[in-house]
Design a protein around this motif. Structure first.
Motif, PDB file in Angstrom:
ATOM      1  N   THR A   1       0.831  -1.203   0.000  1.00  0.00           N
ATOM      2  CA  THR A   1       0.000   0.000   0.000  1.00  0.00           C
ATOM      3  C   THR A   1       0.863   1.250   0.000  1.00  0.00           C
ATOM      4  OG1 THR A   1      -1.769  -1.153   1.195  1.00  0.00           O
ATOM      5  CG2 THR A   1      -1.810   1.255   1.241  1.00  0.00           C
ATOM      6  N   ALA A   2       1.919   1.235   0.823  1.00  0.00           N
ATOM      7  CA  ALA A   2       2.821   2.380   0.885  1.00  0.00           C
ATOM      8  C   ALA A   2       3.463   2.645  -0.478  1.00  0.00           C
ATOM      9  CB  ALA A   2       3.900   2.146   1.941  1.00  0.00           C
ATOM     10  N   LYS A   3       3.921   1.598  -1.128  1.00  0.00           N
ATOM     11  CA  LYS A   3       4.567   1.778  -2.425  1.00  0.00           C
ATOM     12  C   LYS A   3       3.565   2.281  -3.463  1.00  0.00           C
ATOM     13  CE  LYS A   3       8.046   1.577  -3.006  1.00  0.00           C
ATOM     14  NZ  LYS A   3       8.944   2.724  -2.721  1.00  0.00           N
ATOM     15  N   ARG A   4       2.359   1.768  -3.395  1.00  0.00           N
ATOM     16  CA  ARG A   4       1.315   2.212  -4.334  1.00  0.00           C
ATOM     17  C   ARG A   4       1.004   3.689  -4.149  1.00  0.00           C
ATOM     18  NH1 ARG A   4      -1.914  -1.491  -3.098  1.00  0.00           N
ATOM     19  NH2 ARG A   4      -3.393  -0.355  -1.780  1.00  0.00           N
ATOM     20  N   LYS A   5       1.143   4.181  -2.922  1.00  0.00           N
ATOM     21  CA  LYS A   5       0.854   5.582  -2.624  1.00  0.00           C
ATOM     22  C   LYS A   5       2.098   6.465  -2.751  1.00  0.00           C
ATOM     23  CE  LYS A   5      -2.065   6.285   0.902  1.00  0.00           C
ATOM     24  NZ  LYS A   5      -3.352   6.666   0.315  1.00  0.00           N
ATOM     25  N   GLY A   6       3.212   5.889  -3.183  1.00  0.00           N
ATOM     26  CA  GLY A   6       4.426   6.671  -3.367  1.00  0.00           C
ATOM     27  C   GLY A   6       5.141   7.037  -2.089  1.00  0.00           C
ATOM     28  N   ILE A   7       4.967   6.231  -1.040  1.00  0.00           N
ATOM     29  CA  ILE A   7       5.565   6.496   0.271  1.00  0.00           C
ATOM     30  C   ILE A   7       6.863   5.703   0.411  1.00  0.00           C
ATOM     31  CG2 ILE A   7       5.214   6.241   2.764  1.00  0.00           C
ATOM     32  CD1 ILE A   7       2.151   6.406   2.094  1.00  0.00           C
ATOM     33  N   LYS A   8       7.905   6.319   0.923  1.00  0.00           N
ATOM     34  CA  LYS A   8       9.157   5.620   1.174  1.00  0.00           C
ATOM     35  C   LYS A   8       8.955   4.587   2.287  1.00  0.00           C
ATOM     36  CE  LYS A   8      11.970   7.653  -1.700  1.00  0.00           C
ATOM     37  NZ  LYS A   8      12.587   6.892  -2.816  1.00  0.00           N
ATOM     38  N   THR A   9       9.630   3.455   2.157  1.00  0.00           N
ATOM     39  CA  THR A   9       9.473   2.381   3.135  1.00  0.00           C
ATOM     40  C   THR A   9      10.818   2.021   3.750  1.00  0.00           C
ATOM     41  OG1 THR A   9       9.688   0.735   1.368  1.00  0.00           O
ATOM     42  CG2 THR A   9       7.452   1.404   1.983  1.00  0.00           C
ATOM     43  N   SER A  10      10.772   1.663   5.026  1.00  0.00           N
ATOM     44  CA  SER A  10      11.977   1.313   5.774  1.00  0.00           C
ATOM     45  C   SER A  10      11.751  -0.005   6.499  1.00  0.00           C
ATOM     46  CB  SER A  10      12.301   2.419   6.787  1.00  0.00           C
ATOM     47  OG  SER A  10      13.267   1.993   7.725  1.00  0.00           O
TER      48      SER A  10
END
Length: 337
Positions: free
Chosen positions: A154-163
Motif C-alpha cells: 500500500t505504501a509503495k502504491r501511494k508513493g511512500i518511502k518504506t523502511s
C-alpha cells in the motif's frame, strides 16, 4: 511536519539493577519499549509527525503505553485497544564481561493476535512520507506477516518511502522461518537496516573472503544484496566492538549508489543502557534521509544519536536534533553552556 508511520509491538520491560541476577532480584525497574515505537519517539523528538500503529489491552498497562507515547509526542490515533495482555520482557543487566540477557514473555499478546481486518492502511498511510517496520513484527504471527506485506504494498502504491529493519531475534524464530518471511517483502523496501550475518544466514549470500577488511566485506555483501534487490536505495548497519557490558565502540555505516559512508568510531563508556541503541541509529538515519541531508552527515548524525541513547535508561531516545548536533560538534564530556 513530515508524517511518519511505524507498525510494531510495544512491551512492558522489567529490568534488574546492575549486579543482580533475574533469578534472585526482588525489585525490577519498569519501562515501555519496542523497536518501532522507539523509532517513532526518536523521530518525534526530531520534529516529525509520528504515528504508532499497534494494539494493547484495555487495562492499566495499555493506558500506560498510551501515556508513554503521548508524553513523547507520538500520536495514538491508530493504537487499538483489545486482547488480553501486553507483551513483557525481562532484562538482566550486564556488567563487566557478563552480557545483558533478555527473557521474553510475549506469546498471545494483544498485538500478536492482531488481524489484518482491524487496520485499513489505505487510510492510515494517507499523507505519510515514510512507513517503518521491522522483522520482529514478522516473527510474531502469519497474520502479521501478511499484514506487513500488504501495508508495504500500500505504501509503495501511494508513493511512500518504506523502511525495514531485519532485527533478527533467534529467540523468536529460526533463520529458515525468517528468510521465508523476509524475502517476499524486500522488493517493497527502499531503506534497509541489515548486516553481514543477515546477508549470509537469511539471504543466503556466499561468505566474503575473510582476508578482506570488515569494510570491504560489508561492501561486498551490500553489492550482492543490491544485485538481487535493486530497489533498495540505502542499506545501513553498525560495527560494534563489545569490550565489556559497560564499554563498547560503535561506528555507523550507510551504503548508497555503490559507496560506503561511515561515521567516526564512538567510544561509549560507561554504558547506562544499551537497549534501543539500534533503534536510535535507525531513527537517526531516517531523520537524515527525510531532511535530505547528504549521506555522510546522515550516518554521522545516526551514530551520534545511537551513542547518546546509551547514556540514558529505558528503550527510547528522547534527544532533540539540536542536542545530537551539539554532541557531534563538541564531542563527549564537555559542558554545554
Amino acid at each position: 511536519m513530515t508524517k511518519v508511520v511505524t507498525l510494531g509491538e510495544i512491551m512492558l520491560r522489567l529490568s534488574t539493577s546492575p549486579g543482580e541476577l533475574l533469578t534472585s532480584a526482588d525489585t525490577l525497574q519498569m519501562h515501555y519499549g519496542g523497536g518501532e515505537a522507539n523509532v517513532a519517539i526518536a523521530l518525534s523528538g526530531y520534529g516529525h509527525d509520528t504515528y504508532f500503529v499497534s494494539k494493547v489491552p484495555d487495562n492499566a498497562l495499555g493506558r500506560g503505553v498510551q501515556r508513554h507515547l503521548l508524553a513523547n509526542g507520538v500520536s495514538t490515533a491508530y493504537l487499538l485497544q483489545g486482547g488480553e495482555r501486553l507483551g513483557t520482557y525481562y532484562l538482566e543487566a550486564g556488567i563487566g564481561k557478563r552480557s545483558p540477557r533478555v527473557t521474553y514473555d510475549r506469546k498471545h499478546s494483544s498485538f500478536a493476535n492482531l488481524s489484518a481486518s482491524e487496520l485499513i492502511f489505505e487510510e492510515i498511510l494517507d499523507g505519510a512520507s515514510l512507513f517503518h517496520v521491522s522483522g520482529i513484527t514478522l516473527a510474531l504471527s502469519q497474520d502479521l506477516r501478511e499484514l506487513t506485506l500488504e501495508a508495504l504494498k500500500t505504501a509503495k502504491r501511494k508513493g511512500i518511502k518504506t523502511s525495514f529493519d531485519f532485527n533478527y531475534r533467534a529467540t523468536l524464530w529460526s533463520q529458515e522461518e525468517a528468510a521465508t518471511a523476509i524475502l517476499p517483502i524486500l522488493p517493497y523496501v527502499d531503506i534497509c537496516s541489515c548486516g553481514e550475518l543477515d546477508a549470509v544466514f537469511l539471504l543466503g549470500i556466499k561468505e566474503a573472503d575473510h582476508t578482506l577488511s570488515k569494510e570491504e566485506r560489508l561492501v561486498y555483501y551490500y553489492r550482492k544484496i543490491n544485485e538481487i534487490f535493486p530497489n533498495l536505495e540505502v542499506m545501513v548497519s553498525t560495527f560494534r566492538n563489545n569490550i565489556s557490558a559497560s564499554s563498547n565502540e560503535l561506528q555507523g555505516n550507510l551504503y548508497a549508489n555503490g559507496t560506503l559512508y561511515q561515521s567516526k568510531v564512538h567510544d561509549i563508556q560507561p554504558i547506562v543502557d544499551r537497549v534501543g541503541g539500534g533503534d536510535a541509529f535507525a531513527a537517526g538515519i531516517l531523520n537524515g534521509l527525510l531532511e535530505k541531508m547528504d549521506y555522510e552527515k546522515t550516518v554521522t548524525f545516526a551514530a551520534a544519536a545511537s551513542a547518546l541513547k546509551h547514556t540514558v535508561h529505558g528503550d527510547c531516545s528522547q534527544f532533540t536534533k539540536e542536542e545530537v548536533q551539539r554532541f557531534i560538534e563538541s564531542g563527549s564530556g564537555r559542558i554545554s553552556r
